[in-house]
Write a protein that holds these residues in place. Structure first.
Motif, short mmCIF file in Angstrom:
data_model
loop_
_atom_site.label_atom_id
_atom_site.label_comp_id
_atom_site.label_asym_id
_atom_site.label_seq_id
_atom_site.Cartn_x
_atom_site.Cartn_y
_atom_site.Cartn_z
N GLY A 153 -37.30 -50.24 49.97
CA GLY A 153 -36.04 -49.63 50.44
C GLY A 153 -35.99 -49.77 51.94
N ILE A 154 -35.70 -48.65 52.65
CA ILE A 154 -35.76 -48.70 54.12
C ILE A 154 -37.14 -48.22 54.58
CG2 ILE A 154 -33.27 -48.45 54.50
CD1 ILE A 154 -33.84 -45.45 55.23
N GLY A 155 -38.05 -48.05 53.61
CA GLY A 155 -39.40 -47.59 53.92
C GLY A 155 -39.72 -46.29 53.20
N GLU A 156 -38.71 -45.74 52.52
CA GLU A 156 -38.88 -44.41 51.91
C GLU A 156 -39.25 -44.45 50.43
OE1 GLU A 156 -34.72 -45.04 50.38
OE2 GLU A 156 -36.24 -46.06 51.57
N VAL A 157 -39.18 -45.63 49.79
CA VAL A 157 -39.54 -45.75 48.37
C VAL A 157 -41.02 -46.14 48.32
CG1 VAL A 157 -39.06 -46.91 46.19
CG2 VAL A 157 -37.19 -46.50 47.82
N LEU A 158 -41.87 -45.21 47.90
CA LEU A 158 -43.31 -45.37 48.09
C LEU A 158 -44.07 -45.45 46.77
CD1 LEU A 158 -43.55 -42.72 50.90
CD2 LEU A 158 -43.87 -45.17 51.21
N SER A 159 -45.05 -46.36 46.70
CA SER A 159 -45.96 -46.42 45.55
C SER A 159 -47.38 -46.47 46.10
CB SER A 159 -45.73 -47.70 44.73
OG SER A 159 -44.35 -48.02 44.69
N PRO A 160 -48.25 -45.53 45.66
CA PRO A 160 -49.64 -45.55 46.11
C PRO A 160 -50.34 -46.83 45.66
CG PRO A 160 -49.14 -43.52 44.90
CD PRO A 160 -47.97 -44.43 44.73
N LEU A 161 -51.25 -47.34 46.50
CA LEU A 161 -52.02 -48.55 46.17
C LEU A 161 -53.51 -48.21 46.25
CD1 LEU A 161 -50.12 -51.21 48.33
CD2 LEU A 161 -49.98 -50.93 45.85
N PRO A 162 -54.37 -49.07 45.64
CA PRO A 162 -55.81 -48.87 45.80
C PRO A 162 -56.16 -48.90 47.30
CG PRO A 162 -55.36 -50.58 44.16
CD PRO A 162 -54.06 -50.27 44.82
N PRO A 163 -57.20 -48.15 47.72
CA PRO A 163 -57.49 -48.04 49.15
C PRO A 163 -57.97 -49.36 49.76
CG PRO A 163 -59.23 -47.03 47.86
CD PRO A 163 -58.12 -47.37 46.90
N LEU A 164 -57.79 -49.49 51.06
CA LEU A 164 -58.35 -50.61 51.80
C LEU A 164 -59.87 -50.48 51.72
CD1 LEU A 164 -57.65 -52.97 53.74
CD2 LEU A 164 -57.78 -51.34 55.61
N PRO A 165 -60.58 -51.57 51.37
CA PRO A 165 -62.05 -51.49 51.30
C PRO A 165 -62.62 -51.08 52.67
CG PRO A 165 -61.27 -53.54 50.33
CD PRO A 165 -60.09 -52.91 51.00
N ILE A 208 -57.35 -49.18 73.68
CA ILE A 208 -58.12 -49.87 72.63
C ILE A 208 -58.90 -48.83 71.84
CG2 ILE A 208 -59.67 -51.80 72.14
CD1 ILE A 208 -59.38 -52.70 75.04
N PHE A 209 -58.86 -48.94 70.53
CA PHE A 209 -59.56 -48.01 69.66
C PHE A 209 -60.39 -48.78 68.64
CE2 PHE A 209 -55.42 -46.26 70.76
CZ PHE A 209 -55.64 -44.92 71.04
N LEU A 210 -61.60 -48.29 68.37
CA LEU A 210 -62.38 -48.76 67.23
C LEU A 210 -62.20 -47.69 66.16
CD1 LEU A 210 -65.89 -50.00 68.41
CD2 LEU A 210 -64.24 -51.29 67.06
N THR A 211 -61.70 -48.06 65.01
CA THR A 211 -61.42 -47.03 64.01
C THR A 211 -61.72 -47.54 62.61
OG1 THR A 211 -59.75 -45.42 63.27
CG2 THR A 211 -58.93 -47.59 63.88
N THR A 212 -61.41 -46.72 61.62
CA THR A 212 -61.66 -47.07 60.22
C THR A 212 -60.46 -46.64 59.38
OG1 THR A 212 -62.78 -44.94 59.97
CG2 THR A 212 -64.20 -46.85 60.32
N PRO A 213 -60.33 -47.17 58.16
CA PRO A 213 -59.23 -46.74 57.29
C PRO A 213 -59.41 -45.27 56.91
CG PRO A 213 -60.35 -48.65 56.35
CD PRO A 213 -61.17 -48.20 57.50
N TYR A 214 -58.30 -44.58 56.76
CA TYR A 214 -58.33 -43.19 56.33
C TYR A 214 -57.63 -43.16 54.99
CZ TYR A 214 -57.13 -38.19 56.29
OH TYR A 214 -56.98 -36.87 55.96
N ASN A 215 -58.35 -42.77 53.95
CA ASN A 215 -57.78 -42.91 52.60
C ASN A 215 -57.51 -41.59 51.87
OD1 ASN A 215 -57.38 -45.73 52.51
ND2 ASN A 215 -59.59 -46.00 52.36
N ASN A 216 -57.60 -40.49 52.60
CA ASN A 216 -57.24 -39.22 51.96
C ASN A 216 -55.75 -39.18 51.72
OD1 ASN A 216 -59.65 -38.08 51.70
ND2 ASN A 216 -59.36 -36.45 53.19
N ARG A 217 -55.37 -38.67 50.57
CA ARG A 217 -53.94 -38.50 50.31
C ARG A 217 -53.43 -37.22 50.94
NH1 ARG A 217 -51.71 -42.84 49.32
NH2 ARG A 217 -52.78 -44.13 47.83
N SER A 218 -52.29 -37.27 51.56
CA SER A 218 -51.54 -36.11 52.05
C SER A 218 -52.34 -35.17 52.93
CB SER A 218 -50.91 -35.32 50.92
OG SER A 218 -51.83 -34.39 50.39
N PHE A 219 -51.65 -34.27 53.60
CA PHE A 219 -52.29 -33.34 54.54
C PHE A 219 -53.22 -32.40 53.82
CE2 PHE A 219 -48.89 -34.85 57.11
CZ PHE A 219 -49.41 -34.79 58.38
N GLY A 220 -52.94 -32.15 52.55
CA GLY A 220 -53.81 -31.26 51.79
C GLY A 220 -55.15 -31.91 51.57
N GLY A 221 -55.19 -33.28 51.63
CA GLY A 221 -56.40 -34.02 51.28
C GLY A 221 -57.42 -34.03 52.39
#
Length: 298
Positions: free
Chosen positions: A154-166, A285-298
């Motif tokens: 859509g314009i970015g608002e139609v969302l489907s969860p995907l498997p996490p980035l390794p 510049i940042f060194l970081t990692t993927p964050y895979n928790n769902r939602s703020f509750g996660g």
């Protein structure tokens, strides 16, 4: 009203592992297909109820608006108006996510305010209901409420969860320039794009947890680079430097100018960090990692 009087939240940044624009719609918005990923770079917010009416926003950056032009103000106002909340609220915002950088910092801050006020005032809104309100503030806000890895349409608002980035190390570099999202979209020739990213292939790689396969598809991964790279050659220089230093893939995030590289070796990512620092190619510049928790509750 029950609930808490004060709350601290982290608003996480995002990168786009892939960003395709399908067409420009009649209403001027663009139809997109993007893969979003949350990363461990965050702003900090403190929300506090006040007796005095009104919304007060304080930030650590002198140039940010502290009125209705700030998305956190808009988010607070939306809930105050809808629910007729008593008293006022003060929002203390410490920004660490680069501003106007294609990392959805402002949208994520707004998402944190919606989430926090829902808790503090016990409004009882579900994540879905928060997301429906979020899209009125900005197209990225619903995703910033959901977080993790997701396909956005859509314009970015139609969302489907995907498997996490390794698991991987992500190097994020923002050159010392600001890029206006409006400028990028106004100059994008959506109907004349010769190459589109293989978003389906990227989703397949996520399913297989194939980091190299995913990164291999990033080369043509963001169609907005067709506008920003000719206008700001430093973006390409940062990408090239990351790839030479061992990134599996490097791409501009969102409408830029932030560039990220995906590394399967933390050592290589650290070396690339050094190369960018010494070459003065980027301001943040940042060194970081993927964050895979769902939602703020996660």
């Amino acid at each position: 009203m029950g609930g808490m009087d004060r709350m601290q939240l982290r608003a996480m940044a995002k990168i786009n592992l892939g960003l395709d624009v399908l067409r420009r719609r009649e209403d001027g918005y663009h139809e997109v297909r993007m893969i979003m990923q949350t990363v461990h770079i965050f702003d900090q917010l403190q929300l506090e109820k006040r007796r005095e009416e009104g919304i007060r926003v304080r930030t650590n950056l002198y140039y940010l608006p502290e009125n209705e032009n700030n998305l956190v103000f808009k988010a607070a106002k939306l809930l105050c108006d809808e629910f007729g909340l008593p008293g006022g609220i003060s929002i203390e915002l410490k920004k660490y996510i680069p501003v106007a950088a294609g990392m959805a910092g402002g949208s994520s801050d707004a998402a944190a305010v919606l989430f926090g006020m829902n808790r503090m005032y016990e409004l009882g809104l579900s994540v879905e209901e928060l997301m429906q309100r979020g899209v009125r503030i900005g197209a990225d806000v619903p995703y910033c409420i959901m977080r993790g890895t997701a396909l956005a349409e859509g314009i970015g608002e139609v969302l489907s969860p995907l498997p996490p980035l390794p698991p991987c190390t992500i190097l994020v570099a923002k050159p010392g320039i600001g890029v206006s999202t409006r400028f990028v979209f106004e100059n994008l020739k959506a109907d004349e794009l010769e190459r589109h990213p293989d978003i389906d292939g990227m989703m397949e790689a996520l399913k297989k947890q194939d980091l190299k396969g995913l990164a291999g598809l990033m080369e043509a991964g963001n169609v907005l680079e067709t506008v920003t790279v000719p206008a700001y050659p430093v973006i390409q220089r940062i990408k090239d430097a990351m790839l030479r230093a061992g990134a599996l893939g490097a791409l501009m995030s969102g409408s830029g100018p932030t560039v990220f590289g995906i590394f399967d070796s933390r050592q290589a990512a650290k070396r690339a960090y050094g190369v960018l620092k010494r070459g003065h190619l980027a301001k943040q510049i940042f060194l970081t990692t993927p964050y895979n928790n769902r939602s703020f509750g996660g």
